[in-house]
Design an enzyme around this catalytic site. Structure first.
Site, PDB file in Angstrom:
ATOM      1  N   SER B 147       0.835  -1.188   0.000  1.00 44.38           N
ATOM      2  CA  SER B 147       0.000   0.000   0.000  1.00 44.38           C
ATOM      3  C   SER B 147       0.887   1.261   0.000  1.00 44.38           C
ATOM      4  CB  SER B 147      -0.908  -0.057   1.227  1.00 44.38           C
ATOM      5  OG  SER B 147      -1.996   0.784   1.075  1.00 44.38           O
ATOM      6  N   ARG B 217     -11.919   6.156   9.598  1.00 43.67           N
ATOM      7  CA  ARG B 217     -11.394   4.795   9.654  1.00 43.67           C
ATOM      8  C   ARG B 217     -12.417   3.784   9.142  1.00 43.67           C
ATOM      9  NH1 ARG B 217      -7.032   1.580   9.366  1.00 43.67           N
ATOM     10  NH2 ARG B 217      -7.148  -0.211  10.758  1.00 43.67           N
ATOM     11  N   ASP B 313      -8.196  -7.023  -4.672  1.00 39.05           N
ATOM     12  CA  ASP B 313      -7.821  -5.675  -4.222  1.00 39.05           C
ATOM     13  C   ASP B 313      -8.362  -4.658  -5.228  1.00 39.05           C
ATOM     14  OD1 ASP B 313      -6.625  -3.316  -3.476  1.00 39.05           O
ATOM     15  OD2 ASP B 313      -4.610  -4.149  -3.269  1.00 39.05           O
ATOM     16  N   HIS B 346      -7.744  -5.594  -0.339  1.00 40.51           N
ATOM     17  CA  HIS B 346      -6.442  -4.927  -0.216  1.00 40.51           C
ATOM     18  C   HIS B 346      -5.689  -5.409   1.025  1.00 40.51           C
ATOM     19  CE1 HIS B 346      -3.417  -1.879  -0.515  1.00 40.51           C
ATOM     20  NE2 HIS B 346      -3.769  -1.289   0.599  1.00 40.51           N
ATOM     21  N   ASP B 347      -6.423  -5.720   2.080  1.00 39.42           N
ATOM     22  CA  ASP B 347      -5.808  -6.180   3.326  1.00 39.42           C
ATOM     23  C   ASP B 347      -5.090  -7.528   3.195  1.00 39.42           C
ATOM     24  OD1 ASP B 347      -6.030  -4.213   5.158  1.00 39.42           O
ATOM     25  OD2 ASP B 347      -7.752  -5.041   6.239  1.00 39.42           O
TER      26      ASP B 347
END
Lengths: 198, 371
Positions: B147, B217, B313, B346-347
Protein backbone atom coordinates in the site's frame (compact mmCIF):
# COMPACT_ATOMS: atom_id res chain seq x y z
CA UNK A 1 15.29 -33.05 -18.48
CA UNK A 2 13.45 -33.93 -21.64
CA UNK A 3 15.32 -34.17 -24.91
CA UNK A 4 13.47 -31.20 -26.36
CA UNK A 5 14.94 -28.89 -23.71
CA UNK A 6 18.43 -30.32 -24.27
CA UNK A 7 18.11 -29.51 -27.97
CA UNK A 8 16.83 -25.99 -27.23
CA UNK A 9 19.67 -25.41 -24.77
CA UNK A 10 22.20 -26.53 -27.40
CA UNK A 11 20.88 -23.85 -29.78
CA UNK A 12 21.62 -21.03 -27.31
CA UNK A 13 25.13 -19.73 -26.65
CA UNK A 14 26.38 -18.85 -23.17
CA UNK A 15 25.76 -15.46 -21.49
CA UNK A 16 22.71 -14.53 -23.59
CA UNK A 17 19.47 -12.84 -22.58
CA UNK A 18 16.49 -15.12 -23.06
CA UNK A 19 12.71 -14.92 -22.59
CA UNK A 20 10.86 -18.22 -22.11
CA UNK A 21 7.24 -17.65 -23.13
CA UNK A 22 4.93 -20.11 -21.37
CA UNK A 23 7.82 -21.21 -19.15
CA UNK A 24 5.63 -23.58 -17.07
CA UNK A 25 7.45 -24.76 -13.91
CA UNK A 26 10.75 -23.24 -15.10
CA UNK A 27 12.64 -26.50 -15.83
CA UNK A 28 14.22 -25.13 -19.01
CA UNK A 29 14.87 -21.72 -17.41
CA UNK A 30 16.65 -23.28 -14.45
CA UNK A 31 18.82 -25.41 -16.75
CA UNK A 32 19.81 -22.43 -18.89
CA UNK A 33 20.49 -20.27 -15.87
CA UNK A 34 22.62 -22.86 -14.06
CA UNK A 35 24.50 -24.31 -17.03
CA UNK A 36 24.88 -21.48 -19.51
CA UNK A 37 24.83 -18.36 -17.35
CA UNK A 38 21.79 -17.22 -19.27
CA UNK A 39 20.00 -14.09 -18.06
CA UNK A 40 16.54 -15.58 -18.31
CA UNK A 41 12.99 -14.34 -17.74
CA UNK A 42 9.79 -16.29 -17.97
CA UNK A 43 6.22 -15.40 -18.88
CA UNK A 44 3.63 -17.82 -17.54
CA UNK A 45 -0.16 -17.72 -17.33
CA UNK A 46 -0.70 -20.29 -14.54
CA UNK A 47 -0.49 -18.98 -10.97
CA UNK A 48 0.64 -22.38 -9.64
CA UNK A 49 3.44 -22.61 -12.20
CA UNK A 50 4.53 -19.04 -11.43
CA UNK A 51 4.84 -20.04 -7.76
CA UNK A 52 6.98 -23.06 -8.75
CA UNK A 53 9.29 -20.77 -10.72
CA UNK A 54 9.63 -18.37 -7.78
CA UNK A 55 10.49 -21.32 -5.54
CA UNK A 56 13.31 -22.13 -7.97
CA UNK A 57 14.60 -18.58 -7.71
CA UNK A 58 13.61 -17.69 -11.28
CA UNK A 59 12.42 -14.31 -12.52
CA UNK A 60 8.94 -14.87 -13.89
CA UNK A 61 6.08 -12.59 -14.84
CA UNK A 62 2.55 -13.85 -14.52
CA UNK A 63 0.87 -12.98 -17.77
CA UNK A 64 -0.70 -13.95 -21.06
CA UNK A 65 1.56 -14.07 -24.12
CA UNK A 66 -1.25 -12.85 -26.38
CA UNK A 67 -1.58 -9.63 -24.37
CA UNK A 68 1.60 -9.14 -22.40
CA UNK A 69 4.40 -9.53 -24.94
CA UNK A 70 3.73 -6.02 -26.18
CA UNK A 71 5.33 -4.49 -23.07
CA UNK A 72 8.78 -5.73 -24.12
CA UNK A 73 10.76 -3.43 -26.40
CA UNK A 74 11.92 -4.49 -29.88
CA UNK A 75 14.81 -6.97 -29.90
CA UNK A 76 15.18 -6.79 -26.11
CA UNK A 77 16.14 -10.48 -25.88
CA UNK A 78 18.75 -12.47 -27.78
CA UNK A 79 16.36 -15.42 -27.91
CA UNK A 80 12.68 -15.91 -27.20
CA UNK A 81 11.64 -19.51 -26.61
CA UNK A 82 8.15 -20.88 -27.18
CA UNK A 83 7.90 -24.55 -26.36
CA UNK A 84 4.84 -26.49 -27.60
CA UNK A 85 2.47 -23.62 -27.00
CA UNK A 86 1.94 -21.91 -30.37
CA UNK A 87 -1.00 -24.19 -31.19
CA UNK A 88 -2.80 -23.14 -27.97
CA UNK A 89 -3.13 -19.46 -28.82
CA UNK A 90 -6.24 -17.79 -30.23
CA UNK A 91 -4.06 -15.98 -32.72
CA UNK A 92 -0.79 -17.88 -33.28
CA UNK A 93 0.20 -15.68 -36.20
CA UNK A 94 0.14 -12.58 -33.98
CA UNK A 95 2.09 -14.31 -31.20
CA UNK A 96 4.74 -15.44 -33.68
CA UNK A 97 5.05 -11.88 -34.95
CA UNK A 98 5.49 -10.64 -31.39
CA UNK A 99 8.12 -13.30 -30.60
CA UNK A 100 10.15 -12.17 -33.59
CA UNK A 101 9.77 -8.50 -32.64
CA UNK A 102 10.83 -8.98 -29.01
CA UNK A 103 13.62 -11.49 -29.73
CA UNK A 104 16.55 -11.15 -32.10
CA UNK A 105 15.89 -14.83 -32.74
CA UNK A 106 13.07 -17.15 -31.71
CA UNK A 107 13.04 -20.86 -30.96
CA UNK A 108 9.62 -22.37 -31.56
CA UNK A 109 8.75 -26.01 -31.01
CA UNK A 110 5.55 -27.61 -32.28
CA UNK A 111 3.94 -30.97 -31.63
CA UNK A 112 3.66 -32.48 -35.13
CA UNK A 113 0.13 -33.37 -36.20
CA UNK A 114 1.64 -35.06 -39.27
CA UNK A 115 3.43 -37.68 -37.14
CA UNK A 116 2.56 -41.18 -38.36
CA UNK A 117 1.05 -42.26 -35.03
CA UNK A 118 -1.32 -39.29 -35.17
CA UNK A 119 -2.31 -40.09 -38.74
CA UNK A 120 -2.61 -43.80 -37.91
CA UNK A 121 -4.83 -43.06 -34.89
CA UNK A 122 -7.27 -40.95 -36.91
CA UNK A 123 -7.20 -43.24 -39.93
CA UNK A 124 -7.81 -46.51 -38.13
CA UNK A 125 -9.48 -45.61 -34.88
CA UNK A 126 -11.50 -42.75 -36.30
CA UNK A 127 -11.16 -40.72 -33.09
CA UNK A 128 -9.08 -37.65 -32.29
CA UNK A 129 -5.42 -38.66 -31.91
CA UNK A 130 -3.88 -39.05 -28.46
CA UNK A 131 -0.11 -39.40 -28.29
CA UNK A 132 2.74 -38.58 -25.90
CA UNK A 133 2.96 -34.98 -27.17
CA UNK A 134 -0.85 -34.67 -27.58
CA UNK A 135 -2.13 -36.26 -24.38
CA UNK A 136 -5.56 -34.59 -24.08
CA UNK A 137 -9.02 -35.54 -25.26
CA UNK A 138 -10.73 -33.43 -27.94
CA UNK A 139 -13.00 -31.80 -25.35
CA UNK A 140 -10.35 -30.73 -22.87
CA UNK A 141 -7.33 -30.02 -25.04
CA UNK A 142 -5.88 -26.50 -24.78
CA UNK A 143 -4.83 -26.82 -28.42
CA UNK A 144 -6.81 -24.64 -30.83
CA UNK A 145 -4.62 -24.52 -33.93
CA UNK A 146 -2.85 -27.82 -34.52
CA UNK A 147 -0.40 -27.93 -37.39
CA UNK A 148 2.17 -30.24 -38.93
CA UNK A 149 5.88 -29.65 -39.37
CA UNK A 150 5.15 -29.16 -43.07
CA UNK A 151 2.46 -26.55 -42.32
CA UNK A 152 4.77 -24.58 -40.08
CA UNK A 153 7.67 -24.85 -42.52
CA UNK A 154 5.55 -23.46 -45.36
CA UNK A 155 4.00 -20.83 -43.10
CA UNK A 156 7.29 -19.28 -41.98
CA UNK A 157 8.60 -19.32 -45.56
CA UNK A 158 5.49 -17.50 -46.77
CA UNK A 159 5.99 -14.81 -44.11
CA UNK A 160 9.61 -14.19 -45.16
CA UNK A 161 10.84 -15.47 -41.83
CA UNK A 162 14.39 -16.81 -41.96
CA UNK A 163 14.88 -20.38 -40.76
CA UNK A 164 18.34 -20.84 -39.30
CA UNK A 165 17.81 -24.37 -38.22
CA UNK A 166 14.91 -26.78 -38.25
CA UNK A 167 15.13 -30.02 -36.36
CA UNK A 168 12.95 -33.10 -36.18
CA UNK A 169 12.68 -34.98 -32.91
CA UNK A 170 11.57 -38.54 -32.48
CA UNK A 171 12.14 -39.75 -28.94
CA UNK A 172 15.89 -39.35 -28.50
CA UNK A 173 16.72 -38.95 -32.19
CA UNK A 174 17.34 -35.50 -33.57
CA UNK A 175 17.78 -34.83 -37.28
CA UNK A 176 17.87 -31.83 -39.56
CA UNK A 177 14.83 -30.94 -41.65
CA UNK A 178 15.33 -29.50 -45.15
CA UNK A 179 13.22 -28.93 -48.28
CA UNK A 180 14.06 -32.38 -49.69
CA UNK A 181 13.35 -34.55 -46.62
CA UNK A 182 10.39 -32.51 -45.37
CA UNK A 183 7.81 -35.16 -46.30
CA UNK A 184 9.67 -37.92 -44.47
CA UNK A 185 10.42 -35.85 -41.36
CA UNK A 186 6.79 -34.75 -41.27
CA UNK A 187 5.83 -38.40 -41.05
CA UNK A 188 8.41 -39.66 -38.53
CA UNK A 189 8.99 -36.77 -36.10
CA UNK A 190 6.63 -36.11 -33.22
CA UNK A 191 8.14 -32.69 -32.55
CA UNK A 192 9.60 -29.93 -34.71
CA UNK A 193 12.10 -27.35 -33.40
CA UNK A 194 12.69 -24.17 -35.39
CA UNK A 195 15.28 -21.45 -34.90
CA UNK A 196 13.93 -18.43 -36.77
CA UNK A 197 14.51 -14.72 -37.28
CA UNK A 198 12.65 -11.84 -38.90
CA UNK B 1 -0.96 7.51 23.03
CA UNK B 2 2.82 7.08 22.96
CA UNK B 3 4.55 4.88 25.47
CA UNK B 4 7.68 6.88 25.00
CA UNK B 5 10.07 4.73 26.94
CA UNK B 6 9.61 1.93 24.38
CA UNK B 7 10.33 4.10 21.39
CA UNK B 8 13.82 4.17 19.89
CA UNK B 9 14.57 7.46 18.23
CA UNK B 10 17.18 8.77 15.84
CA UNK B 11 17.57 12.54 15.85
CA UNK B 12 18.39 13.65 12.32
CA UNK B 13 20.73 16.61 12.56
CA UNK B 14 21.14 17.11 8.83
CA UNK B 15 18.64 19.61 7.37
CA UNK B 16 16.04 18.05 5.08
CA UNK B 17 14.49 20.21 2.40
CA UNK B 18 10.86 19.18 1.98
CA UNK B 19 8.91 19.22 -1.30
CA UNK B 20 6.73 22.03 0.08
CA UNK B 21 9.84 24.24 0.24
CA UNK B 22 10.33 24.27 4.01
CA UNK B 23 13.41 22.78 5.65
CA UNK B 24 13.39 20.69 8.81
CA UNK B 25 16.37 19.73 10.97
CA UNK B 26 17.13 18.12 14.33
CA UNK B 27 13.96 16.07 13.94
CA UNK B 28 13.22 12.63 15.39
CA UNK B 29 12.65 9.40 13.47
CA UNK B 30 11.23 6.63 15.61
CA UNK B 31 12.30 3.16 14.54
CA UNK B 32 12.37 -0.47 15.60
CA UNK B 33 14.61 -3.35 14.52
CA UNK B 34 14.26 -7.14 14.56
CA UNK B 35 16.94 -9.79 14.11
CA UNK B 36 20.59 -8.83 13.92
CA UNK B 37 22.83 -7.19 11.37
CA UNK B 38 25.55 -9.62 10.22
CA UNK B 39 29.22 -8.71 10.05
CA UNK B 40 29.09 -8.12 6.27
CA UNK B 41 26.06 -5.87 6.84
CA UNK B 42 24.39 -7.42 3.79
CA UNK B 43 21.25 -8.85 5.41
CA UNK B 44 19.24 -5.69 6.16
CA UNK B 45 15.66 -5.26 5.00
CA UNK B 46 13.98 -1.87 5.29
CA UNK B 47 10.22 -2.19 5.65
CA UNK B 48 7.94 0.77 4.97
CA UNK B 49 4.59 0.91 6.72
CA UNK B 50 1.20 1.81 5.27
CA UNK B 51 -1.16 4.68 6.19
CA UNK B 52 -1.99 3.62 9.74
CA UNK B 53 1.01 1.41 10.46
CA UNK B 54 4.03 2.18 12.59
CA UNK B 55 7.53 0.91 13.30
CA UNK B 56 6.26 -2.03 15.38
CA UNK B 57 6.11 -4.55 12.54
CA UNK B 58 5.90 -7.76 14.54
CA UNK B 59 5.71 -9.09 18.08
CA UNK B 60 3.69 -7.15 20.61
CA UNK B 61 3.34 -3.46 19.84
CA UNK B 62 4.17 -1.72 23.16
CA UNK B 63 1.79 1.15 22.42
CA UNK B 64 -1.28 -0.97 21.70
CA UNK B 65 -0.37 -4.27 23.39
CA UNK B 66 -1.54 -5.99 20.21
CA UNK B 67 0.34 -7.95 17.56
CA UNK B 68 2.41 -5.82 15.17
CA UNK B 69 0.79 -5.00 11.83
CA UNK B 70 2.85 -7.46 9.78
CA UNK B 71 3.15 -10.32 12.27
CA UNK B 72 2.02 -12.87 9.68
CA UNK B 73 4.94 -12.01 7.39
CA UNK B 74 7.77 -10.95 9.70
CA UNK B 75 9.40 -12.92 12.52
CA UNK B 76 11.56 -15.97 13.23
CA UNK B 77 11.10 -18.57 10.41
CA UNK B 78 8.41 -16.44 8.76
CA UNK B 79 8.44 -15.11 5.18
CA UNK B 80 10.73 -12.28 6.24
CA UNK B 81 12.79 -14.45 8.55
CA UNK B 82 14.29 -12.45 11.41
CA UNK B 83 16.63 -15.37 12.21
CA UNK B 84 18.26 -14.57 8.90
CA UNK B 85 17.57 -10.92 8.14
CA UNK B 86 17.95 -7.66 10.03
CA UNK B 87 14.63 -5.86 9.72
CA UNK B 88 14.36 -2.10 10.18
CA UNK B 89 11.11 -0.17 10.16
CA UNK B 90 10.51 3.44 11.07
CA UNK B 91 7.48 5.59 11.65
CA UNK B 92 6.97 7.98 8.71
CA UNK B 93 7.42 11.69 9.30
CA UNK B 94 3.97 13.17 9.73
CA UNK B 95 3.07 10.07 11.76
CA UNK B 96 2.17 9.75 15.42
CA UNK B 97 4.36 6.98 16.84
CA UNK B 98 7.37 9.10 17.72
CA UNK B 99 8.55 10.47 14.39
CA UNK B 100 8.36 14.19 13.67
CA UNK B 101 4.70 15.01 13.13
CA UNK B 102 1.83 17.41 13.75
CA UNK B 103 1.52 16.40 17.44
CA UNK B 104 5.09 17.59 18.05
CA UNK B 105 5.98 21.07 19.25
CA UNK B 106 7.34 23.81 17.02
CA UNK B 107 10.46 25.83 18.03
CA UNK B 108 8.18 28.14 20.04
CA UNK B 109 6.97 25.14 22.08
CA UNK B 110 3.50 25.29 20.54
CA UNK B 111 1.98 22.07 19.20
CA UNK B 112 2.20 22.18 15.38
CA UNK B 113 -1.28 20.94 14.50
CA UNK B 114 -1.92 22.04 10.92
CA UNK B 115 1.12 24.32 11.04
CA UNK B 116 3.24 21.23 10.50
CA UNK B 117 4.58 21.33 6.93
CA UNK B 118 2.72 19.21 4.37
CA UNK B 119 4.92 16.22 3.68
CA UNK B 120 5.18 13.86 0.69
CA UNK B 121 6.17 10.24 0.09
CA UNK B 122 9.46 11.65 -1.23
CA UNK B 123 10.04 13.50 2.07
CA UNK B 124 9.26 10.34 4.04
CA UNK B 125 11.88 8.22 2.25
CA UNK B 126 14.49 10.98 2.29
CA UNK B 127 14.05 11.19 6.06
CA UNK B 128 14.27 7.40 6.47
CA UNK B 129 17.42 7.22 4.35
CA UNK B 130 19.26 8.55 7.41
CA UNK B 131 18.76 5.16 9.06
CA UNK B 132 21.27 3.59 6.64
CA UNK B 133 24.01 5.91 7.86
CA UNK B 134 22.91 5.33 11.44
CA UNK B 135 23.43 1.56 11.09
CA UNK B 136 26.45 1.87 8.79
CA UNK B 137 24.67 -0.02 6.02
CA UNK B 138 26.03 0.69 2.56
CA UNK B 139 23.46 -1.39 0.70
CA UNK B 140 20.23 -2.96 1.87
CA UNK B 141 19.39 -6.51 0.88
CA UNK B 142 15.78 -5.57 0.30
CA UNK B 143 13.14 -2.90 0.66
CA UNK B 144 9.49 -3.82 0.90
CA UNK B 145 6.07 -2.62 1.94
CA UNK B 146 2.42 -2.76 0.93
CA UNK B 147 0.00 0.00 0.00
CA UNK B 148 1.58 3.34 1.01
CA UNK B 149 4.59 1.24 2.04
CA UNK B 150 4.86 0.15 -1.60
CA UNK B 151 4.79 3.79 -2.73
CA UNK B 152 7.75 4.47 -0.44
CA UNK B 153 9.53 1.42 -1.87
CA UNK B 154 9.18 2.82 -5.40
CA UNK B 155 10.24 6.32 -4.36
CA UNK B 156 13.20 5.02 -2.33
CA UNK B 157 14.72 2.99 -5.17
CA UNK B 158 14.14 5.87 -7.55
CA UNK B 159 15.94 8.30 -5.21
CA UNK B 160 18.66 5.85 -4.16
CA UNK B 161 19.03 3.44 -7.11
CA UNK B 162 22.04 1.50 -5.79
CA UNK B 163 20.98 1.25 -2.16
CA UNK B 164 19.02 -2.00 -2.33
CA UNK B 165 19.67 -5.33 -4.05
CA UNK B 166 16.02 -6.32 -4.23
CA UNK B 167 12.81 -4.31 -4.30
CA UNK B 168 9.36 -5.68 -3.40
CA UNK B 169 6.42 -3.28 -3.85
CA UNK B 170 3.17 -4.95 -2.78
CA UNK B 171 -0.47 -4.03 -3.55
CA UNK B 172 0.46 -0.50 -4.52
CA UNK B 173 0.48 2.10 -7.26
CA UNK B 174 2.87 4.55 -8.85
CA UNK B 175 0.21 7.24 -8.91
CA UNK B 176 -2.76 7.76 -6.61
CA UNK B 177 -5.98 7.40 -8.62
CA UNK B 178 -9.02 9.71 -8.48
CA UNK B 179 -10.85 6.98 -6.55
CA UNK B 180 -8.04 6.76 -3.98
CA UNK B 181 -7.99 10.55 -3.57
CA UNK B 182 -11.79 10.55 -3.23
CA UNK B 183 -11.74 8.06 -0.37
CA UNK B 184 -8.97 9.96 1.40
CA UNK B 185 -10.88 13.21 1.03
CA UNK B 186 -13.93 11.54 2.57
CA UNK B 187 -11.80 10.64 5.61
CA UNK B 188 -10.34 14.12 5.92
CA UNK B 189 -13.77 15.71 5.66
CA UNK B 190 -15.07 13.45 8.42
CA UNK B 191 -12.23 14.60 10.70
CA UNK B 192 -12.42 18.32 9.96
CA UNK B 193 -16.23 18.28 10.22
CA UNK B 194 -15.96 17.07 13.84
CA UNK B 195 -16.49 20.17 16.01
CA UNK B 196 -13.78 18.86 18.34
CA UNK B 197 -11.17 19.14 15.61
CA UNK B 198 -10.87 22.91 16.37
CA UNK B 199 -8.87 23.69 13.21
CA UNK B 200 -6.35 21.10 14.30
CA UNK B 201 -5.73 22.62 17.75
CA UNK B 202 -7.66 19.98 19.66
CA UNK B 203 -4.79 18.97 21.94
CA UNK B 204 -4.29 22.45 23.40
CA UNK B 205 -8.06 22.73 23.83
CA UNK B 206 -8.11 19.35 25.55
CA UNK B 207 -10.54 17.74 23.12
CA UNK B 208 -10.23 15.06 20.45
CA UNK B 209 -12.08 14.69 17.13
CA UNK B 210 -12.60 11.00 17.87
CA UNK B 211 -15.98 10.73 16.15
CA UNK B 212 -14.62 12.17 12.90
CA UNK B 213 -11.50 10.04 12.99
CA UNK B 214 -13.59 6.92 13.67
CA UNK B 215 -15.82 7.63 10.66
CA UNK B 216 -12.70 8.18 8.52
CA UNK B 217 -11.39 4.80 9.65
CA UNK B 218 -14.72 3.05 9.07
CA UNK B 219 -14.99 4.35 5.51
CA UNK B 220 -11.37 3.44 4.78
CA UNK B 221 -11.74 0.02 6.34
CA UNK B 222 -14.46 -0.89 3.82
CA UNK B 223 -12.03 -0.13 1.00
CA UNK B 224 -9.50 -2.57 2.45
CA UNK B 225 -11.92 -5.50 2.17
CA UNK B 226 -13.74 -7.10 -0.73
CA UNK B 227 -17.46 -7.47 -1.33
CA UNK B 228 -17.11 -11.24 -1.33
CA UNK B 229 -15.02 -11.24 1.84
CA UNK B 230 -17.54 -9.02 3.64
CA UNK B 231 -20.47 -11.10 2.44
CA UNK B 232 -18.88 -14.36 3.58
CA UNK B 233 -17.81 -13.01 6.96
CA UNK B 234 -20.91 -10.99 7.85
CA UNK B 235 -23.65 -11.43 5.28
CA UNK B 236 -26.82 -10.05 6.88
CA UNK B 237 -26.07 -11.60 10.25
CA UNK B 238 -27.56 -9.73 13.21
CA UNK B 239 -25.56 -8.48 16.17
CA UNK B 240 -26.57 -10.26 19.41
CA UNK B 241 -30.28 -10.00 18.67
CA UNK B 242 -32.99 -12.25 17.28
CA UNK B 243 -34.60 -9.74 14.97
CA UNK B 244 -34.37 -6.18 13.62
CA UNK B 245 -34.95 -3.51 16.26
CA UNK B 246 -36.42 -0.82 14.01
CA UNK B 247 -33.91 1.75 15.24
CA UNK B 248 -30.42 2.99 14.51
CA UNK B 249 -28.34 0.88 16.84
CA UNK B 250 -26.02 -1.61 15.23
CA UNK B 251 -28.52 -4.29 14.16
CA UNK B 252 -26.10 -5.92 11.75
CA UNK B 253 -22.77 -7.51 12.62
CA UNK B 254 -21.04 -5.51 9.92
CA UNK B 255 -22.17 -2.26 11.58
CA UNK B 256 -20.94 -3.39 14.95
CA UNK B 257 -17.65 -4.53 13.41
CA UNK B 258 -17.05 -1.17 11.73
CA UNK B 259 -17.94 0.77 14.88
CA UNK B 260 -15.45 -1.32 16.80
CA UNK B 261 -12.75 -0.75 14.16
CA UNK B 262 -13.41 2.99 14.38
CA UNK B 263 -13.28 3.12 18.16
CA UNK B 264 -10.06 1.16 18.64
CA UNK B 265 -8.39 3.22 15.93
CA UNK B 266 -9.09 6.47 17.75
CA UNK B 267 -7.20 5.15 20.78
CA UNK B 268 -3.99 4.68 18.81
CA UNK B 269 -4.00 7.28 16.06
CA UNK B 270 -3.78 11.05 15.81
CA UNK B 271 -6.38 12.84 13.68
CA UNK B 272 -3.96 15.41 12.27
CA UNK B 273 -1.50 12.67 11.32
CA UNK B 274 -4.33 11.06 9.39
CA UNK B 275 -4.79 14.29 7.44
CA UNK B 276 -1.07 14.63 6.71
CA UNK B 277 -0.42 11.05 5.68
CA UNK B 278 -3.46 10.75 3.41
CA UNK B 279 -2.36 14.00 1.76
CA UNK B 280 1.10 12.56 1.13
CA UNK B 281 -0.52 9.54 -0.57
CA UNK B 282 -2.74 11.76 -2.73
CA UNK B 283 0.23 13.82 -3.87
CA UNK B 284 2.12 10.68 -4.91
CA UNK B 285 2.65 10.52 -8.66
CA UNK B 286 6.04 9.03 -9.45
CA UNK B 287 5.65 9.29 -13.23
CA UNK B 288 4.96 13.02 -12.92
CA UNK B 289 8.34 13.45 -11.25
CA UNK B 290 9.84 12.14 -14.51
CA UNK B 291 7.83 14.14 -17.04
CA UNK B 292 5.18 11.42 -17.28
CA UNK B 293 7.57 8.57 -18.04
CA UNK B 294 7.51 6.09 -15.15
CA UNK B 295 10.36 4.03 -16.62
CA UNK B 296 12.69 6.99 -16.11
CA UNK B 297 12.18 6.63 -12.35
CA UNK B 298 14.01 3.30 -12.46
CA UNK B 299 16.51 3.86 -15.26
CA UNK B 300 19.53 4.01 -12.93
CA UNK B 301 18.86 0.95 -10.80
CA UNK B 302 20.12 -2.60 -11.29
CA UNK B 303 17.98 -3.90 -8.44
CA UNK B 304 15.87 -7.03 -8.82
CA UNK B 305 12.15 -6.20 -8.55
CA UNK B 306 9.34 -8.48 -7.46
CA UNK B 307 5.86 -7.01 -7.64
CA UNK B 308 2.85 -8.62 -5.98
CA UNK B 309 -0.86 -7.82 -6.33
CA UNK B 310 -4.08 -9.49 -5.15
CA UNK B 311 -7.09 -10.52 -7.22
CA UNK B 312 -9.71 -8.93 -4.94
CA UNK B 313 -7.82 -5.68 -4.22
CA UNK B 314 -9.95 -2.94 -5.76
CA UNK B 315 -8.14 -0.08 -3.99
CA UNK B 316 -4.77 -0.77 -5.65
CA UNK B 317 -5.91 -3.19 -8.36
CA UNK B 318 -3.68 -5.58 -10.28
CA UNK B 319 -3.59 -3.30 -13.32
CA UNK B 320 -1.97 -0.47 -11.35
CA UNK B 321 0.68 -2.89 -10.10
CA UNK B 322 1.14 -4.24 -13.62
CA UNK B 323 1.73 -0.71 -14.90
CA UNK B 324 4.88 -0.70 -12.75
CA UNK B 325 5.90 -4.07 -14.25
CA UNK B 326 5.36 -2.69 -17.75
CA UNK B 327 7.45 0.42 -17.00
CA UNK B 328 10.26 -1.80 -15.73
CA UNK B 329 10.09 -4.23 -18.66
CA UNK B 330 10.28 -1.42 -21.15
CA UNK B 331 13.76 -0.59 -19.84
CA UNK B 332 14.83 -4.23 -19.55
CA UNK B 333 14.89 -4.20 -15.74
CA UNK B 334 14.94 -7.46 -13.78
CA UNK B 335 11.31 -7.77 -12.73
CA UNK B 336 9.08 -10.60 -11.60
CA UNK B 337 5.36 -10.32 -11.00
CA UNK B 338 2.63 -12.44 -9.47
CA UNK B 339 -1.04 -11.81 -8.78
CA UNK B 340 -2.14 -13.74 -5.70
CA UNK B 341 -5.60 -15.30 -5.59
CA UNK B 342 -7.34 -14.01 -2.45
CA UNK B 343 -10.82 -12.75 -1.55
CA UNK B 344 -9.51 -10.70 1.37
CA UNK B 345 -9.22 -7.48 -0.62
CA UNK B 346 -6.44 -4.93 -0.22
CA UNK B 347 -5.81 -6.18 3.33
CA UNK B 348 -4.60 -9.52 1.88
CA UNK B 349 -0.97 -8.45 2.27
CA UNK B 350 -1.46 -8.10 6.04
CA UNK B 351 -3.25 -11.41 6.51
CA UNK B 352 -2.51 -15.11 6.51
CA UNK B 353 -2.52 -15.69 2.75
CA UNK B 354 -0.19 -18.69 2.25
CA UNK B 355 0.43 -18.21 -1.51
CA UNK B 356 1.53 -14.64 -0.83
CA UNK B 357 3.72 -15.49 2.15
CA UNK B 358 5.35 -18.40 0.27
CA UNK B 359 6.10 -16.25 -2.76
CA UNK B 360 7.60 -13.54 -0.56
CA UNK B 361 9.73 -16.04 1.37
CA UNK B 362 10.93 -17.89 -1.73
CA UNK B 363 11.84 -14.69 -3.53
CA UNK B 364 13.81 -13.34 -0.58
CA UNK B 365 15.57 -16.56 0.37
CA UNK B 366 16.53 -17.50 -3.21
CA UNK B 367 17.75 -13.97 -3.92
CA UNK B 368 19.80 -14.00 -0.72
CA UNK B 369 21.40 -17.37 -1.68
CA UNK B 370 22.54 -15.79 -4.93
CA UNK B 371 24.21 -12.94 -3.07
Amino acid sequence: MKNEFQVIADLIEKDKKVLDVGCADGTLMKFLKDNKNINIRGLEISKEKVQECIAKGLTVIEGNAEKDLKQFPDKSFDYVVLSQTLQAFLNPELVLKELLRVGKKAIVTIPNFGYWKVRFHLLFKGTMPITKTLPDEWYNTPNLHMCTIKDFFHFVKSKDIKIFKSLALNNLNTSIINETNLGVKNLFADLGIFLIEK
Amino acid sequence: MNTEKNIKTLIVKKPLKLDCGKTIKDFPIAYETYGSLNSKKDNAILIFHALTGDQFVTGINPATNKEGWWSYAVGPDKAIDTNKYFVICSNVIGGCMGSYGPSHKDPDQKIFGTNFPVITINDMVNAQYNLLDHFGIDKLFSITGGSMGGMQVLQFISNFPDKSKTVIPIATTSSHSAQNIAFNELGRQAITADSNWKDGNYTSKDTNPGKGLAVARMAAHITYLSKKGLQEKFGRKLQEREDLKFGFDADFQIESYLRYQGSVFVDRFDANSYLYITRAMDYFDLAKQFRGNLSEAFINTKAKFFIISFTSDWLYPTQENKDIVIALNSIGADVGFVEIESDKGHDSFLLDVPDFLNALKNFLDKSYEEN
